[in-house]
Write an enzyme that holds these catalytic residues in place. Sequence first.
Site, PDB file in Angstrom:
ATOM      1  N   ARG A   1      15.646  69.643  47.065  1.00 41.13           N
ATOM      2  CA  ARG A   1      16.025  68.280  46.690  1.00 41.13           C
ATOM      3  C   ARG A   1      17.452  68.161  46.172  1.00 41.13           C
ATOM      4  O   ARG A   1      18.202  67.287  46.600  1.00 41.13           O
ATOM      5  CB  ARG A   1      15.102  67.731  45.578  1.00 41.13           C
ATOM      6  CG  ARG A   1      13.845  67.109  46.074  1.00 41.13           C
ATOM      7  CD  ARG A   1      12.752  67.382  45.091  1.00 41.13           C
ATOM      8  NE  ARG A   1      12.524  68.818  45.061  1.00 41.13           N
ATOM      9  CZ  ARG A   1      11.742  69.455  45.932  1.00 41.13           C
ATOM     10  NH1 ARG A   1      11.078  68.785  46.809  1.00 41.13           N
ATOM     11  NH2 ARG A   1      11.624  70.766  45.915  1.00 41.13           N
ATOM     12  N   THR A   2      17.833  69.016  45.229  1.00 41.11           N
ATOM     13  CA  THR A   2      19.118  68.801  44.561  1.00 41.11           C
ATOM     14  C   THR A   2      20.267  68.987  45.552  1.00 41.11           C
ATOM     15  O   THR A   2      21.150  68.139  45.667  1.00 41.11           O
ATOM     16  CB  THR A   2      19.265  69.758  43.362  1.00 41.11           C
ATOM     17  OG1 THR A   2      18.074  69.684  42.589  1.00 41.11           O
ATOM     18  CG2 THR A   2      20.456  69.386  42.503  1.00 41.11           C
TER      19      THR A   2
ATOM     20  N   LYS B   1      30.065  90.718  46.521  1.00 37.30           N
ATOM     21  CA  LYS B   1      31.067  91.805  46.456  1.00 37.30           C
ATOM     22  C   LYS B   1      31.541  92.012  45.026  1.00 37.30           C
ATOM     23  O   LYS B   1      32.430  92.812  44.768  1.00 37.30           O
ATOM     24  CB  LYS B   1      32.274  91.446  47.335  1.00 37.30           C
ATOM     25  CG  LYS B   1      31.943  91.216  48.792  1.00 37.30           C
ATOM     26  CD  LYS B   1      33.230  90.803  49.520  1.00 37.30           C
ATOM     27  CE  LYS B   1      32.924  90.070  50.804  1.00 37.30           C
ATOM     28  NZ  LYS B   1      34.079  89.284  51.268  1.00 37.30           N
TER      29      LYS B   1
ATOM     30  N   ARG C   1      24.498  75.250  41.131  1.00 36.40           N
ATOM     31  CA  ARG C   1      23.251  75.749  40.507  1.00 36.40           C
ATOM     32  C   ARG C   1      23.409  77.246  40.345  1.00 36.40           C
ATOM     33  O   ARG C   1      23.874  77.935  41.264  1.00 36.40           O
ATOM     34  CB  ARG C   1      22.034  75.448  41.379  1.00 36.40           C
ATOM     35  CG  ARG C   1      20.784  76.129  40.863  1.00 36.40           C
ATOM     36  CD  ARG C   1      19.529  75.663  41.548  1.00 36.40           C
ATOM     37  NE  ARG C   1      19.223  74.276  41.196  1.00 36.40           N
ATOM     38  CZ  ARG C   1      18.133  73.628  41.610  1.00 36.40           C
ATOM     39  NH1 ARG C   1      17.255  74.230  42.391  1.00 36.40           N
ATOM     40  NH2 ARG C   1      17.913  72.385  41.251  1.00 36.40           N
TER      41      ARG C   1
ATOM     42  N   HIS D   1      19.408  70.469  33.487  1.00 40.82           N
ATOM     43  CA  HIS D   1      19.471  69.963  34.864  1.00 40.82           C
ATOM     44  C   HIS D   1      19.750  68.457  34.744  1.00 40.82           C
ATOM     45  O   HIS D   1      18.881  67.615  34.969  1.00 40.82           O
ATOM     46  CB  HIS D   1      18.125  70.234  35.548  1.00 40.82           C
ATOM     47  CG  HIS D   1      18.107  70.030  37.035  1.00 40.82           C
ATOM     48  ND1 HIS D   1      19.105  69.381  37.733  1.00 40.82           N
ATOM     49  CD2 HIS D   1      17.180  70.400  37.969  1.00 40.82           C
ATOM     50  CE1 HIS D   1      18.785  69.365  39.019  1.00 40.82           C
ATOM     51  NE2 HIS D   1      17.631  69.979  39.192  1.00 40.82           N
TER      52      HIS D   1
HETATM   53  N1   CP Z   1      13.968  69.071  41.304  1.00 39.60           N
HETATM   54  C1   CP Z   1      14.678  70.076  41.830  1.00 39.60           C
HETATM   55  O1   CP Z   1      15.632  70.558  41.207  1.00 39.60           O
HETATM   56  O2   CP Z   1      14.281  70.475  43.072  1.00 39.60           O
HETATM   57  P1   CP Z   1      14.991  71.616  43.905  1.00 39.60           P
HETATM   58  O3   CP Z   1      14.801  72.913  43.174  1.00 39.60           O
HETATM   59  O4   CP Z   1      14.324  71.597  45.254  1.00 39.60           O
HETATM   60  O5   CP Z   1      16.455  71.270  43.994  1.00 39.60           O
END
Ligand code: CP
Length: 306
Positions: free
Chosen positions: A54-55, A83, A104, A132
Amino acid sequence: MLKGRSLVEPEDFSLEEMELLFSLAEKIEKDEKYLRESCRGRLLATLFFEPSTRTRLSFEAAMLRLGGSCLGFAEPGSSSAVKGESLADTIRMAASYADAIVMRNPKEGAALLASRYSTVPVINAGDGGHHHPTQTLTDLLTIKRLSGNIGNMTVGFCGDLKFGRTVHSLAKALARYKNISMVFISPEELVLPEYIKSILKKQNVQYIESENLEKSIGELDVLYMTRVQRERFFNEDDYIRLKDTYVLNSDRMAAGKEKLIVLHPLPRVNEISVEVDTDPRAAYFKQAKYGMYVRMALLSSILGAE
Ligand code: CP
């Protein structure tokens, strides 16, 4: 107002700034052409050192829908991190190629470090079990859209509250709104970290902790289910023992309020039975779509288009 700003944790933006994003996202939802060309000629780097559906995809969809372009990687194995390149150097490079960075990373604090080395805005797409913030924008927008406002409500969080970064970010963010009570439902091993509890105490937020979903569900206006995250456990046996502690099914939903809103940041594993998906109170797929609208609002704002 948000032009050139990074987003590392939810408190980086004021309530007024978040309201602005929500009203932009609502305009985009009503008219998907709104702001369509606002990021034409701009580049977004998506650096994902951990898996995501999703993100990453919603950020990329958001940028493409705004007329911009994306570059990046979806797993660190295809970058020079393997590396031995430091995060600081990777960020310096990405900042010299792109106009904004979405990252991320499995390490808590990685997004803050990246924001210190970057010459362009950095958006935290999840740093370990820490925060998040764009999921929080998604969650707040969903609550606002479905219940009309954010406030005067009881919000239950259920599942892995120890490692669940979406829970940490959302609890902190909700603490800034008026008259929100919280119920934290988890097994003893996965309770909310003390540092989040002390923030809630400082802000005089009423909260209780419980191990029992059945007993609490009838009190809730919003139920935020979460996955027990295999990737955060050091010991597989602990994961197996705890993973199915809570399963939301039709029987449990029967005890919920008529206007209960069931959220989940997704992905789900077993914690919500698929039979709940057709219950009108299940809002998690809608929530994922709102995530794209609010990320469109965010990107157009920090890149200076709006
Ligand atoms: N909600 C969320 O962060 O989903 P993903 O891990 O699929 O990005």
